[in-house]
Each structure stands twice: as C-alpha cells, then as structure tokens.
Design an enzyme around this catalytic site. Sequence first.
Site, mmCIF file in Angstrom:
data_model
loop_
_atom_site.group_PDB
_atom_site.id
_atom_site.type_symbol
_atom_site.label_atom_id
_atom_site.label_comp_id
_atom_site.label_asym_id
_atom_site.label_seq_id
_atom_site.Cartn_x
_atom_site.Cartn_y
_atom_site.Cartn_z
ATOM 1 N N THR A 118 23.079 45.874 -10.783
ATOM 2 C CA THR A 118 22.228 45.496 -9.658
ATOM 3 C C THR A 118 20.789 45.746 -10.067
ATOM 4 O O THR A 118 20.375 46.904 -10.256
ATOM 5 C CB THR A 118 22.570 46.310 -8.396
ATOM 6 O OG1 THR A 118 23.905 46.003 -7.993
ATOM 7 C CG2 THR A 118 21.618 45.967 -7.253
ATOM 8 N N LYS A 172 23.025 40.134 -3.391
ATOM 9 C CA LYS A 172 23.417 41.550 -3.398
ATOM 10 C C LYS A 172 22.422 42.403 -2.612
ATOM 11 O O LYS A 172 22.821 43.222 -1.771
ATOM 12 C CB LYS A 172 23.524 42.037 -4.838
ATOM 13 C CG LYS A 172 23.718 43.550 -4.986
ATOM 14 C CD LYS A 172 25.043 44.037 -4.410
ATOM 15 C CE LYS A 172 25.164 45.556 -4.488
ATOM 16 N NZ LYS A 172 25.418 46.037 -5.847
ATOM 17 N N LYS A 178 18.542 53.020 -4.144
ATOM 18 C CA LYS A 178 18.100 52.119 -5.213
ATOM 19 C C LYS A 178 18.119 50.663 -4.735
ATOM 20 O O LYS A 178 17.151 49.915 -4.932
ATOM 21 C CB LYS A 178 19.006 52.269 -6.436
ATOM 22 C CG LYS A 178 18.784 51.207 -7.512
ATOM 23 C CD LYS A 178 19.956 51.133 -8.475
ATOM 24 C CE LYS A 178 19.867 49.886 -9.347
ATOM 25 N NZ LYS A 178 21.044 49.709 -10.216
#
Length: 289
Positions: A93, A168, A243
């Site tokens: 990611t 995502k 994050k």
Amino acid sequence: MKIAFIGLGNMGGGMAANLVKAGHTVNAFDLSVEALARAQENGCATFTSVREAVDGVDAVVSMLPNGKIVDSVFETDVLGHALKGAVLLDCSTIDVDTARKVTADAVAAGYDMVDAPVSGGIAAANGGTLTFMVGGTDTAFARAEPILSAMGKAVIHAGGSGAGQAAKICNNMLLGASMIATCETFAMAQKLGLDLQTFYDISSKASGQNWSMTSYCPVPGVGPTTPADNDYRGGFATALMLKDLKLAMEAAQSVNADVPMGARAAELYAQFDADGKGSLDFSAIIQSL
C-alpha cells in the site's frame, strides 16, 4: 509458474505460502532471517538478495512497507534483473504517484506491471481470502489475475495504473472513519444503560449496520470473534491504519477533495498511536472513547 516474492512480513509470509499451496514455485526474499526461515518451512526457496530471487522467474510479487522502498527495490534489483517479459505485481500500500512512476519505469524496461494492494488482515492473508484492488492495463491485469487469485477471494480491476492504490486508500479512509463511529456508538449505548449484545442485535439489523459492527465488532464477546476477543492483538494494527489514513490525506490534498470525516479519523488514530497503542488492532481505539 516460478514466482519471486519480495517482503515476507505479517501479510507477505502467508501470501507466499498460498502461492506454494497453489502449485507455484516460490523464490522468497526478506531482510529478516526469521521470516526466511518461516518461508522455507512453508515450502519456499529462500534467497539472500532480491537479484538472486528474481533470476529466471515468470513473475515478481512484492509486499513492502512504503513507496520509497518499492521504488528502490524495483529500480535497483528487479528491473533489468528479472527476465524481460515477466509480469510484476506490487501488493504494497503506497501513494498513487509512486505506483504510477514504478509502473512507468517497468513498462519502459519491457515488463507488464500492476499495483494490487489488498483488503483483509493477517488472517485473510494466511487463509487466502484477501481482496485485491488492481491498477494496470487490461493485458497486465489478465496476466496478474491467476497469481492474485491464488492468494485471495476477489480480484477486481479498478482501472489504469495507480487505480488499485486509489481504491485502497479510499476504502481504508471509509473503514477508519466507520470504525471510530462504531466505537463511539457502542460507548454511548453503554453509558445510556443499554446491554451491548442487545444493542448489537438491534443495530446489526437496522439502518446503522456496517462492516465494522457486524464483521469486526470492537466490543469483546459481541458478534463474531474479532481481535477485540484477543485483547486487540492481531488483525490490522493501528499503525498500519494510520499509515493508510496519512496516504489518504495526501491524496485528498493533491486533488483538493474535502474529507472532514477522514481528516478527523486521521487525527484520532494519530493520537492513539502517539499514546503507544500502534501495535494494537485499530478497533482498540474504542479504549480512548
């Protein structure tokens, strides 16, 4: 197929093992000696450098901590070292711009490449039930899909290069905000004197129903078994949620998107992480409410 797997952390280790179970030959690399030992136990061949791992493979899969590392690994040790024509799959990611940059470099060097971040925690990685959001050309997606299917329950083509990363971070911004709303709702219900199992039975069948409640309930002993039933260990760490929310805030700023709920979720998770709770599952934020 012969597949190199780069990055054998909490997610990558299980993913590599599932490729072996599907009948592929897997060349594994990680900086961690312990991770390499686990990979070897799971049937992977292990290597002490990325270049050795990618030599002669049909595909390269990476699961790495951030965009800077992804860019460095592909530029230095994959492109020009893996066979020309191999398909490259980055399941990390990272930010959209870096995903597009790495893919453009790969295409220029003669490779097909997709960005294919995942939804699902450690259990899904180990169980082969991840959801993959994939960005790339139709040709690259067609080549990557059989590999991803060996590691997940759903493989969805989100669009061109970077679209997987965009999907995502949007998904996880929604998840972070909805988890906080679910946690504060249970906390308020308890203060109002409601039995939490009874409230769950009502809301899970009413308009307040959501994934954070019915699939990942943050209250121990309510709903299906979740990290809340294991002192908030395992699952999806708060530090990883933070994050993803930081990536979402950077993306929102880059396109001038107004995301007040996402921004507040990022602030609350940043404080929870600063309080030393980064290793706990992200549903543990109920402790601060």
